[in-house]
Write a protein that holds these residues in place. Structure first.
Motif, PDB file in Angstrom:
ATOM      1  N   LYS A  32      -2.029 -11.319  -0.556  1.00  0.00           N
ATOM      2  CA  LYS A  32      -2.693 -10.045  -0.283  1.00  0.00           C
ATOM      3  C   LYS A  32      -3.574  -9.671  -1.469  1.00  0.00           C
ATOM      4  O   LYS A  32      -3.183  -9.853  -2.624  1.00  0.00           O
ATOM      5  CB  LYS A  32      -1.657  -8.942  -0.053  1.00  0.00           C
ATOM      6  N   SER A  33      -4.749  -9.144  -1.188  1.00  0.00           N
ATOM      7  CA  SER A  33      -5.649  -8.704  -2.257  1.00  0.00           C
ATOM      8  C   SER A  33      -5.676  -7.182  -2.310  1.00  0.00           C
ATOM      9  O   SER A  33      -5.605  -6.503  -1.284  1.00  0.00           O
ATOM     10  CB  SER A  33      -7.063  -9.245  -2.028  1.00  0.00           C
ATOM     11  N   VAL A  34      -5.761  -6.661  -3.531  1.00  0.00           N
ATOM     12  CA  VAL A  34      -5.850  -5.220  -3.755  1.00  0.00           C
ATOM     13  C   VAL A  34      -7.134  -4.976  -4.535  1.00  0.00           C
ATOM     14  O   VAL A  34      -7.257  -5.390  -5.688  1.00  0.00           O
ATOM     15  CB  VAL A  34      -4.635  -4.693  -4.546  1.00  0.00           C
ATOM     16  N   ASN A  35      -8.089  -4.336  -3.909  1.00  0.00           N
ATOM     17  CA  ASN A  35      -9.384  -4.110  -4.537  1.00  0.00           C
ATOM     18  C   ASN A  35      -9.395  -2.816  -5.339  1.00  0.00           C
ATOM     19  O   ASN A  35      -8.501  -1.968  -5.209  1.00  0.00           O
ATOM     20  CB  ASN A  35     -10.485  -4.077  -3.472  1.00  0.00           C
ATOM     21  N   LYS A  36     -10.430  -2.669  -6.147  1.00  0.00           N
ATOM     22  CA  LYS A  36     -10.580  -1.469  -6.964  1.00  0.00           C
ATOM     23  C   LYS A  36     -10.554  -0.221  -6.076  1.00  0.00           C
ATOM     24  O   LYS A  36     -11.217  -0.165  -5.046  1.00  0.00           O
ATOM     25  CB  LYS A  36     -11.897  -1.530  -7.736  1.00  0.00           C
ATOM     26  N   GLY A  37      -9.731   0.753  -6.479  1.00  0.00           N
ATOM     27  CA  GLY A  37      -9.626   1.994  -5.716  1.00  0.00           C
ATOM     28  C   GLY A  37      -8.543   1.976  -4.659  1.00  0.00           C
ATOM     29  O   GLY A  37      -8.368   2.961  -3.940  1.00  0.00           O
ATOM     30  N   GLN A  38      -7.774   0.867  -4.572  1.00  0.00           N
ATOM     31  CA  GLN A  38      -6.721   0.767  -3.563  1.00  0.00           C
ATOM     32  C   GLN A  38      -5.335   0.784  -4.198  1.00  0.00           C
ATOM     33  O   GLN A  38      -5.137   0.315  -5.314  1.00  0.00           O
ATOM     34  CB  GLN A  38      -6.866  -0.522  -2.748  1.00  0.00           C
ATOM     35  N   LYS A  39      -4.390   1.325  -3.428  1.00  0.00           N
ATOM     36  CA  LYS A  39      -2.976   1.272  -3.792  1.00  0.00           C
ATOM     37  C   LYS A  39      -2.236   0.649  -2.614  1.00  0.00           C
ATOM     38  O   LYS A  39      -2.227   1.196  -1.511  1.00  0.00           O
ATOM     39  CB  LYS A  39      -2.428   2.668  -4.083  1.00  0.00           C
ATOM     40  N   MET A  40      -1.629  -0.507  -2.836  1.00  0.00           N
ATOM     41  CA  MET A  40      -0.965  -1.246  -1.766  1.00  0.00           C
ATOM     42  C   MET A  40       0.547  -1.119  -1.901  1.00  0.00           C
ATOM     43  O   MET A  40       1.119  -1.430  -2.948  1.00  0.00           O
ATOM     44  CB  MET A  40      -1.359  -2.721  -1.823  1.00  0.00           C
ATOM     45  N   MET A  41       1.198  -0.636  -0.832  1.00  0.00           N
ATOM     46  CA  MET A  41       2.652  -0.564  -0.804  1.00  0.00           C
ATOM     47  C   MET A  41       3.179  -1.937  -0.386  1.00  0.00           C
ATOM     48  O   MET A  41       2.869  -2.423   0.714  1.00  0.00           O
ATOM     49  CB  MET A  41       3.112   0.505   0.188  1.00  0.00           C
ATOM     50  N   VAL A  42       3.956  -2.573  -1.246  1.00  0.00           N
ATOM     51  CA  VAL A  42       4.283  -3.980  -1.027  1.00  0.00           C
ATOM     52  C   VAL A  42       5.288  -4.194   0.101  1.00  0.00           C
ATOM     53  O   VAL A  42       5.339  -5.282   0.686  1.00  0.00           O
ATOM     54  CB  VAL A  42       4.810  -4.628  -2.331  1.00  0.00           C
ATOM     55  N   HIS A  43       6.087  -3.184   0.453  1.00  0.00           N
ATOM     56  CA  HIS A  43       7.114  -3.404   1.473  1.00  0.00           C
ATOM     57  C   HIS A  43       6.526  -3.515   2.878  1.00  0.00           C
ATOM     58  O   HIS A  43       7.108  -4.159   3.756  1.00  0.00           O
ATOM     59  CB  HIS A  43       8.170  -2.290   1.429  1.00  0.00           C
ATOM     60  N   ASN A  44       5.348  -2.886   3.103  1.00  0.00           N
ATOM     61  CA  ASN A  44       4.738  -2.987   4.432  1.00  0.00           C
ATOM     62  C   ASN A  44       3.235  -3.268   4.380  1.00  0.00           C
ATOM     63  O   ASN A  44       2.554  -3.210   5.407  1.00  0.00           O
ATOM     64  CB  ASN A  44       4.995  -1.705   5.232  1.00  0.00           C
ATOM     65  N   ASP A  45       2.717  -3.565   3.188  1.00  0.00           N
ATOM     66  CA  ASP A  45       1.299  -3.907   2.996  1.00  0.00           C
ATOM     67  C   ASP A  45       0.353  -2.795   3.449  1.00  0.00           C
ATOM     68  O   ASP A  45      -0.790  -3.052   3.832  1.00  0.00           O
ATOM     69  CB  ASP A  45       0.944  -5.208   3.733  1.00  0.00           C
ATOM     70  N   SER A  46       0.818  -1.562   3.419  1.00  0.00           N
ATOM     71  CA  SER A  46      -0.047  -0.441   3.801  1.00  0.00           C
ATOM     72  C   SER A  46      -0.857   0.022   2.594  1.00  0.00           C
ATOM     73  O   SER A  46      -0.419  -0.086   1.445  1.00  0.00           O
ATOM     74  CB  SER A  46       0.794   0.714   4.339  1.00  0.00           C
ATOM     75  N   VAL A  47      -2.055   0.539   2.875  1.00  0.00           N
ATOM     76  CA  VAL A  47      -2.957   0.988   1.815  1.00  0.00           C
ATOM     77  C   VAL A  47      -2.922   2.508   1.725  1.00  0.00           C
ATOM     78  O   VAL A  47      -3.026   3.204   2.736  1.00  0.00           O
ATOM     79  CB  VAL A  47      -4.400   0.513   2.079  1.00  0.00           C
ATOM     80  N   LYS A  48      -2.764   3.012   0.512  1.00  0.00           N
ATOM     81  CA  LYS A  48      -2.760   4.452   0.279  1.00  0.00           C
ATOM     82  C   LYS A  48      -3.910   4.837  -0.637  1.00  0.00           C
ATOM     83  O   LYS A  48      -4.530   3.991  -1.278  1.00  0.00           O
ATOM     84  CB  LYS A  48      -1.434   4.883  -0.357  1.00  0.00           C
ATOM     85  N   GLU A  49      -4.155   6.142  -0.686  1.00  0.00           N
ATOM     86  CA  GLU A  49      -5.183   6.640  -1.592  1.00  0.00           C
ATOM     87  C   GLU A  49      -4.716   6.449  -3.029  1.00  0.00           C
ATOM     88  O   GLU A  49      -3.559   6.709  -3.365  1.00  0.00           O
ATOM     89  CB  GLU A  49      -5.445   8.118  -1.315  1.00  0.00           C
ATOM     90  N   LEU A  50      -5.616   5.990  -3.861  1.00  0.00           N
ATOM     91  CA  LEU A  50      -5.260   5.673  -5.242  1.00  0.00           C
ATOM     92  C   LEU A  50      -5.001   6.943  -6.047  1.00  0.00           C
ATOM     93  O   LEU A  50      -5.793   7.889  -6.021  1.00  0.00           O
ATOM     94  CB  LEU A  50      -6.389   4.871  -5.895  1.00  0.00           C
TER      95      LEU A  50
END
Length: 371
Positions: free
Chosen positions: A258-276
């Protein structure tokens, strides 16, 4: 000489074939095995300053006990008037010694990990526990596999490869970080607990950090990037610069990266993206780089580079080989020569000479009074 050992170490033997099976994929390496690296220097001209096949500097293995044999060649094909490495009584005797005694690990010459600054409750735990205190001299070197533990405190960890700062790890309160090995452009580490901000500004060296999640152990990776790793309730990877990657360690060969780009917060348990979230480490003065911090980085570069050069020359007796291996060593040498030349030129002026003498007297007096 043990006839069985001699037969086993003969080129093409069943023993060596089995021992090196899977070498292309590093499958021959076993963490339960103790290693020693035996290299040779033929002393013959045009032999690559090594054993006829491998240059001496290239035969060194990081973190492994190394021994160099003089006037020995790589094999019979290159031996000529000197014996081959595996046809020497001295080498066989040493191998028998290594097989009957524990082989201690060698020093990691290419990577060094330091605590550059700290406050509050910070300790380094290995075979013994050392609590950082007012008498701790910084930078404080942390051996591989020892734990840096923060209680109600925080710490900045710096990782140098070949005397160059490649990454900084800002460790928050109630966290545990374990520095790992360096191998082929990768610095390994383990965030066992808490959260850490990793600042990697290198385009050649990558940080790979292991951390625990609900599904097991994860492996994250970043290069020339900055990200925040959290392992407690909010298990996540937040990227503030560049791009970070992560995957379940048991599954990282399946392409589930999984990639996490600048400005992203990735929850590792379900790969969901949240506001940074706002970077908590940028707000605190403790983690901000000061002029003194930057000066220490350059100071370490020059002093450690010269130490590395001296060590290599003492161990191999080969100055030119070191410069071929690492041309950046020329930089501090050239700078030192220029400074000495400028000093001698300036000393020709009487006023400057008296000024230099006065400064030396003041500095010496300061250190005497300080004692």
């Amino acid at each position: 000489m043990d006839a069985t050992l001699k037969k086993q170490l003969t080129y093409g033997s069943d023993f060596l074939t089995k021992l090196n099976k899977g070498e292309s994929y590093a499958e021959h390496i076993n963490e339960l095995v103790q290693y020693a690296n035996l290299a040779s220097y033929s002393g013959k001209p045009a032999f690559m300053e090594g054993d006829g096949v491998i240059p001496l500097w290239s035969s060194y293995i990081n973190g492994v006990t190394n021994k160099v044999y003089w006037q020995l060649a790589h094999s019979k094909s290159f031996s000529g008037n000197v014996p081959a490495l595996l046809y020497s009584e001295e080498v066989y005797k040493d191998i028998q010694g290594y097989l009957t005694e524990d082989i201690s690990a060698g020093k990691l010459y290419h990577m060094k990990t330091f605590v550059s600054k700290w406050e509050g409750e910070v300790s380094v735990t290995g075979q013994e526990t050392y609590v950082l205190n007012e008498e701790t001299k910084l930078p404080y070197q942390v051996p591989v596999s020892e734990r840096v533990i923060t209680g109600a405190g925080k710490v900045v960890i710096q990782i140098y490869v070949d005397s160059i700062l490649v990454s900084e790890i800002y460790l928050d309160q109630h966290s545990v970080y374990i520095p790992g090995e360096y191998c082929e452009g990768i610095v390994y580490g383990n965030l066992e607990k808490g959260r850490a901000y990793i600042r990697n500004k290198s385009k050649k060296t990558r940080n790979e950090l292991f951390f625990k999640g609900e599904a097991g152990t994860y492996k994250s990776s970043l290069e020339n990037s900055e990200c925040l790793m959290e392992t407690d309730l909010d298990q996540s990877v937040s990227c503030y610069s560049g791009t970070a990657f992560y995957a379940l360690h048991e599954q990282d060969m399946t392409g589930e990266l999984k990639s996490v780009n600048k400005g992203q917060k990735m929850m590792v348990h379900n790969d969901s993206v949240k506001e940074l979230d706002e970077n908590p480490f940028h707000k605190e003065d403790f983690y901000k780089r000061t002029f003194r911090d930057n000066f220490q980085v350059w100071k370490f570069y020059f002093t450690d580079t010269i130490k590395e050069l001296s060590r290599y020359v003492v161990e191999t007796g080969n100055v030119s080989g070191m410069f071929k291996h690492n041309r950046r060593l020329l930089i501090p040498v050239i700078v030192a020569v220029l400074l000495i030349a400028l000093l001698f030129g300036a000393m020709a002026n009487r006023k400057i000479r008296l000024g230099v003498i006065a400064i030396i007297v003041v500095v010496v007096a300061f250190f005497i009074l300080k004692r």
